[in-house]
Design an enzyme around this catalytic site. Sequence first.
Site, PDB file in Angstrom:
ATOM      1  N   GLN A 224       0.825  -1.210   0.000  1.00 39.51           N
ATOM      2  CA  GLN A 224       0.000   0.000   0.000  1.00 39.51           C
ATOM      3  C   GLN A 224       0.857   1.257   0.000  1.00 39.51           C
ATOM      4  O   GLN A 224       0.335   2.362  -0.088  1.00 39.51           O
ATOM      5  CB  GLN A 224      -0.894   0.018   1.241  1.00 39.51           C
ATOM      6  CG  GLN A 224      -1.968  -1.047   1.230  1.00 39.51           C
ATOM      7  CD  GLN A 224      -2.818  -1.015   2.487  1.00 39.51           C
ATOM      8  OE1 GLN A 224      -2.945  -2.025   3.165  1.00 39.51           O
ATOM      9  NE2 GLN A 224      -3.424   0.112   2.812  1.00 39.51           N
TER      10      GLN A 224
ATOM     11  N   ARG B 144      -8.878  -0.186   7.479  1.00 37.59           N
ATOM     12  CA  ARG B 144      -9.819   0.730   6.834  1.00 37.59           C
ATOM     13  C   ARG B 144     -10.247   1.827   7.809  1.00 37.59           C
ATOM     14  O   ARG B 144     -11.434   2.025   8.059  1.00 37.59           O
ATOM     15  CB  ARG B 144     -11.025  -0.041   6.304  1.00 37.59           C
ATOM     16  CG  ARG B 144     -11.680   0.693   5.139  1.00 37.59           C
ATOM     17  CD  ARG B 144     -12.613  -0.179   4.356  1.00 37.59           C
ATOM     18  NE  ARG B 144     -13.208   0.626   3.297  1.00 37.59           N
ATOM     19  CZ  ARG B 144     -14.029   0.159   2.379  1.00 37.59           C
ATOM     20  NH1 ARG B 144     -14.331  -1.110   2.360  1.00 37.59           N
ATOM     21  NH2 ARG B 144     -14.544   0.946   1.459  1.00 37.59           N
ATOM     22  N   CYS B 145      -9.249   2.500   8.328  1.00 41.11           N
ATOM     23  CA  CYS B 145      -9.500   3.414   9.443  1.00 41.11           C
ATOM     24  C   CYS B 145      -8.319   4.333   9.604  1.00 41.11           C
ATOM     25  O   CYS B 145      -7.203   3.984   9.269  1.00 41.11           O
ATOM     26  CB  CYS B 145      -9.707   2.547  10.682  1.00 41.11           C
ATOM     27  SG  CYS B 145      -8.945   3.084  12.193  1.00 41.11           S
TER      28      CYS B 145
ATOM     29  N   GLU C 286     -12.986   5.012   4.259  1.00 43.33           N
ATOM     30  CA  GLU C 286     -13.110   4.253   5.501  1.00 43.33           C
ATOM     31  C   GLU C 286     -14.358   4.620   6.300  1.00 43.33           C
ATOM     32  O   GLU C 286     -14.695   3.921   7.262  1.00 43.33           O
ATOM     33  CB  GLU C 286     -11.861   4.457   6.346  1.00 43.33           C
ATOM     34  CG  GLU C 286     -11.744   5.867   6.880  1.00 43.33           C
ATOM     35  CD  GLU C 286     -10.351   6.178   7.401  1.00 43.33           C
ATOM     36  OE1 GLU C 286      -9.388   5.635   6.859  1.00 43.33           O
ATOM     37  OE2 GLU C 286     -10.255   6.956   8.339  1.00 43.33           O
TER      38      GLU C 286
END
Length: 794
Positions: free
Chosen positions: A227, A374-375, A748
């Site tokens: 990522q 996802r945060c 997110e």
Amino acid sequence: EDGGPEPEKTCGHDRGGMGEDVRRKEDRRFVTGEGTYVDDIKKDGMLHCEIVRSPHGHARVVDIDGSRAESMDDVVAVITAEDLAAHDLATMPTLMDDTQEVLVREKVKFQSQEVAAVIATDRYAAKDGAERVEVEYDTLDAVVDAADAKAEDAPIVREDLEEDTNHIFTWEAGDEEATEQAFADADVTVEQDMYYQRLHPAPIETCGCVADWDEDDEQMTVHMTSQAPHAHRTLFSMVSGIPEHKVRIVSPDVGGGFGNKVPIYPGYVVAAAASYVLEQPVKWVEERSENVQTTSFARDYDMTGRIAATEDGEILGIDTEVLANHGAYNAAAQPSKFPAGFFKIFTGSYDVPAAHASLDAYYTNTAPGGIAYRCSFRVTEAVYLVERLVKALAQELDADPAEIRRQNFIPEDAFPYESATGWEYDSGNYERALDKALESVDYDGLREEQAERIENDDDTLLGIGLSTFTEIVGAGPGKQCDIAGVEMFDSCEIRVHPTGTATVRIGVQTQGQGHETTFAQIVAEELGLDVDSVEVEHGDTDTEPYGLGTYASRSTPVGGAATAVAARKVREKAKSVAANELEADEEDVVWSRESGAFSIEGAPERTVTIEEVAAASYMNSPADEEPGLEAVDYYDPPNMTYPFGAYVCVVEVDRETGEVDIRQFYALDDCGNRINPMIIEGQVHGGVAQGIGTAMLEHVTYDDDGNVTAGDFMNYLLPTAMEIPEMETDYTVTPSPHHPIGAKGVGESPTVGSPPAIVNAVVDAMAHAGVRHVDMPMTADRVWEVLDDAGLSK
Ligand code: CDP
């Protein structure tokens, strides 16, 4: 059926700019099976790496005997910590100042930890070889949760560290004294324990790489499912000593990341070291259970929240204590100045005058991690805490949970708003979002139905859960946020070619979010180019400008801003070329967003398009301008963006079985100006699905000996199409005042915002019987016990 809400189109030139539902350019290759993932990469002479993992959670390694494996025909090498030490690669830094063993030297600290590696000519041989490596262990007592790790007589996980304790750090935020005073002054206080369970991000594609050392060029090329390719290049160079310009990281198509692909894992180091020594490419790709059991987990926060208010429902203070389980190494992925990530935003959307949090983190015999699944770095835990506390307060006061929220919202005219814990919220209009949500679901009608069911003693109870959350996304600013010391800016380079098409290179890295489309839309909007003429490239550190990567919904807030600014730089240069073409002074030339072309002010009929400017930049460049048409921007955001949402979840709880049926899920998101509403809708669908998994099914569990009891997809349950209801998405638009195109992140928000809506709904269904809380995952047996205790079971 009506195609959803109309996009708010801002560009007039109809070329696929902001606000248009442009179809995802990348999907053609994905839906036709033409994507290239790491495991699709095959190189001549490529070897395969398999990791030998510990069956125990806590054990001393007495002996490793690789001779049986080494005697196999197709096995090329067996690697242990000793071999790595000879190349100074026995350890690697984590993203949080800790040092992790690549392969175990003396003591295993969590189940499935990396003990040795086998390199073979094909994957099956590597696997057979790994099974023949004989390791003798002396098992030790294990400790798997933070509360037990705190005890004086707890087994010590990290004997390699100086201090004889499992405690890692204490962190505090807010004003303790002011908060104590607020609680002393309050008419009502409510306390609630809640555990945000350990989760696994579960990308479809597991982690893996192909490392290829080229002895002639002295260059290391690593194709990896990353990522953050540039940050990983810097880390690879730091760990290996190979000069950074001789390290090339290529992140091909990435099959989901969700934070799981931000850290560096031992497999990468082993594969790279093996390639270096053997001078052959080496592939390492995890199996599913390896991914679940050893790569970074998320959450695992044991929280006690307290909320103080007047009898009229005005919130006076929030206080919280957290026990954080960080696993065997402190490998949390947070900006280094934030040991508890952005948990500090736990006052949420509410104007809370006094707030305080204290947190203690512990080592345990569990896999290392604490990544932002996802945060934005622990904002998920913070949102859960405050949204659950507000619900609990409403119950204590016997007030409507929607009204308590409305009463305490940060008012629309208070932005920019400084929170009690020191964040500056950029913009918001929470009441408008709540009103729209309540009206859309017919909130009053639902409350009537709920009351009727109770009155009729129905077999199913109705619950209505709200979550009016605020997010914090877009890290930097660089001075506050960094990864391994590198400031969190992001970048974009735009080259417009003579025939009027463009190549856009970005520092962020898509894992399915559709950047090849939305970043092209930003350029189309800002330059008047057709979106189909703009090609977006990412994921190759040899060609892309340095960027910090994609996680924590930072791509649009930071990379999107860099893209808009780079396009504006191109437009500035284009203006001078256009002036030459129009035979006018540059000051008299204007660019119209409406037509996407240049003209002389007051004479809009004669225009020069960007395509014509591009041709002239190379074929008829003005005497005082250098030829060419390109620009680069490195964008350091002045602040983060604060998207928000109003979610409503309606559940039916079966009083006989405890089963929860999510009957309706309504998600209103405000992410400022929207680039591609269709992509946003897709982001919300996926995020809510993950939120449903969190609330209803998922939990990485361990037994007392440190065995992972939910370490594969038979036991770690992901939601399927069967569990996902039809969702309604909606929006309001409150632009970010500091972002060049007024956009905030959104990726997110649904994962962060949906779990409290679901838990609030289940609690709401049983609230009339005094139920205050159900811990996640809310499995049928767990819910049935709560029903039974409350006298509601049938
Ligand atoms: O960093 P990440 O890409 O995961 O999250 P994001 O910046 O929230 O973007 C997710 C996707 O939604 C990207 O394709 C964005 O360009 C798109 N998006 C949008 O169309 N409009 C916004 N205001 C925010 C995001």
